[in-house]
Design a protein around this motif. Structure first.
Motif, PDB file in Angstrom:
ATOM      1  N   THR A  66       0.804  -1.214   0.000  1.00 45.28           N
ATOM      2  CA  THR A  66       0.000   0.000   0.000  1.00 45.28           C
ATOM      3  C   THR A  66       0.837   1.264   0.000  1.00 45.28           C
ATOM      4  O   THR A  66       0.522   2.228  -0.686  1.00 45.28           O
ATOM      5  N   ILE A  67       1.941   1.265   0.780  1.00 42.55           N
ATOM      6  CA  ILE A  67       2.790   2.447   0.868  1.00 42.55           C
ATOM      7  C   ILE A  67       4.239   2.048   0.590  1.00 42.55           C
ATOM      8  O   ILE A  67       4.798   1.206   1.298  1.00 42.55           O
ATOM      9  N   ILE A  68       4.831   2.641  -0.423  1.00 48.77           N
ATOM     10  CA  ILE A  68       6.244   2.424  -0.721  1.00 48.77           C
ATOM     11  C   ILE A  68       6.977   3.750  -0.607  1.00 48.77           C
ATOM     12  O   ILE A  68       6.531   4.766  -1.145  1.00 48.77           O
ATOM     13  N   ILE A  69       8.112   3.722   0.108  1.00 51.58           N
ATOM     14  CA  ILE A  69       8.946   4.913   0.238  1.00 51.58           C
ATOM     15  C   ILE A  69      10.335   4.605  -0.320  1.00 51.58           C
ATOM     16  O   ILE A  69      10.769   3.450  -0.340  1.00 51.58           O
ATOM     17  N   SER A  70      11.028   5.638  -0.759  1.00 50.62           N
ATOM     18  CA  SER A  70      12.374   5.472  -1.289  1.00 50.62           C
ATOM     19  C   SER A  70      13.380   5.367  -0.147  1.00 50.62           C
ATOM     20  O   SER A  70      13.076   5.665   1.020  1.00 50.62           O
ATOM     21  N   GLU A  71      14.599   4.971  -0.491  1.00 50.31           N
ATOM     22  CA  GLU A  71      15.657   4.878   0.514  1.00 50.31           C
ATOM     23  C   GLU A  71      15.958   6.247   1.116  1.00 50.31           C
ATOM     24  O   GLU A  71      16.229   6.358   2.313  1.00 50.31           O
TER      25      GLU A  71
ATOM     26  N   GLN B 199      19.615   4.333 -12.891  1.00 47.97           N
ATOM     27  CA  GLN B 199      20.184   3.973 -11.599  1.00 47.97           C
ATOM     28  C   GLN B 199      19.181   3.175 -10.774  1.00 47.97           C
ATOM     29  O   GLN B 199      18.034   3.591 -10.606  1.00 47.97           O
ATOM     30  N   PRO B 200      19.582   2.020 -10.207  1.00 49.16           N
ATOM     31  CA  PRO B 200      18.671   1.282  -9.325  1.00 49.16           C
ATOM     32  C   PRO B 200      18.475   2.016  -8.009  1.00 49.16           C
ATOM     33  O   PRO B 200      19.367   2.748  -7.545  1.00 49.16           O
ATOM     34  N   VAL B 201      17.317   1.848  -7.399  1.00 49.86           N
ATOM     35  CA  VAL B 201      17.022   2.469  -6.111  1.00 49.86           C
ATOM     36  C   VAL B 201      16.491   1.407  -5.154  1.00 49.86           C
ATOM     37  O   VAL B 201      15.775   0.489  -5.557  1.00 49.86           O
ATOM     38  N   LYS B 202      16.858   1.548  -3.893  1.00 50.21           N
ATOM     39  CA  LYS B 202      16.348   0.639  -2.867  1.00 50.21           C
ATOM     40  C   LYS B 202      15.019   1.196  -2.373  1.00 50.21           C
ATOM     41  O   LYS B 202      14.891   2.395  -2.104  1.00 50.21           O
TER      42      LYS B 202
END
Length: 263
Positions: A148-153, A178-181
């Protein structure tokens, strides 16, 4: 415009077109108004700036026009309360035999251009930049993991001392090299011990095994999570990936990055 480090939030209704097909336009407008009003009240509660509506999508900004240091924390608090408010609305709609919908939320923190932007004929106070685009992509990424909720690194680094979150993946979203976690935000408050132990602890143990190419041990850990939380999307995703890799192992130079083909 000027460059600032800010946090941006996107939310969107899942399968809204299908939802509209089953109802009259008047009914859709009434429900959408009720939903958007509740969500905007929460955005304002946490000092967010409502940037715009794009149909059923909401875009909100934290840290502008008046800057405050806790912009990432406030955005995450907004997201969690939006979900709580939606659940209350779902309960109300169900009691009146109404269909209801789910939403996805994406949050990113980074440097972006903020100000009055647009054409010579029409402009708005808004933000643009690569970090804004990433937030929009993270909102859509919820579909991949049933979250439901995704945040970046970068957002996670601002809230990690307060948030209950777990690493989801290392991804390359469509349109970025660029890949992101990325992380799933579970709560900004303490959660029950069983959720903390399984959804976060055991799951992350499985994720560590996955990164080490220990496919079967990883599957066992993810299945432990599903025993108590059978609808946990990320555990289901990783079980499928592990089984696929058992049948067809990744190349020697596999870096663990998952690439999204769609928005």
């Amino acid at each position: 415009g000027e460059r600032r480090e800010l946090t941006v939030l996107f939310s969107d209704i899942r399968s809204f077109t299908n939802y509209c097909e089953k109802r009259t336009p008047e009914s859709v407008v009434y429900t959408l108004n009720e939903y958007l009003t509740a969500m905007v009240d929460i955005i304002f509660k946490y000092n967010g700036t409502l940037d715009k509506f794009v149909g059923d999508e909401i875009m909100a900004l934290y840290g502008a026009p008046l800057y405050f240091k806790q912009h990432a924390v406030r955005a995450c608090e907004t997201a969690c309360e939006m979900i709580d408010s939606l659940r209350a609305l779902q309960k109300k709609w169900s009691s009146h035999a109404q269909d209801f919908f789910q939403i996805g939320i994406g949050i990113n923190t980074g440097n972006m251009i903020v100000g009055n932007l647009g054409s010579q004929q029409l402009f708005d106070y808004t933000v643009i930049g690569d970090e804004v685009n990433l937030a929009a992509r993270l909102e859509g990424a919820n579909k991949q993991y049933w979250t439901t909720i995704i945040i970046s690194e970068s957002t996670y680094k601002h809230v990690q001392n307060r948030a209950v979150a777990r690493e989801l993946d290392l991804v390359r979203v469509k349109g970025k090299k660029q890949p992101v976690k990325i992380f799933e935000l579970r709560s900004m408050q303490q959660v029950p011990a069983i959720e903390q132990d399984l959804i976060v602890g055991v799951y992350e143990s499985g994720l560590a095994l996955y990164k080490q190419r220990e496919w079967l041990p990883a599957v066992k850990e993810f299945k432990r999570v599903l025993k108590y939380f059978p609808t946990d999307g990320p555990s289901r995703v990783y079980i499928k990936r592990c089984l696929d890799f058992i049948e067809q192992p990744p190349p020697r130079d596999w870096d663990g990055v998952y690439e999204f083909k769609t928005k």
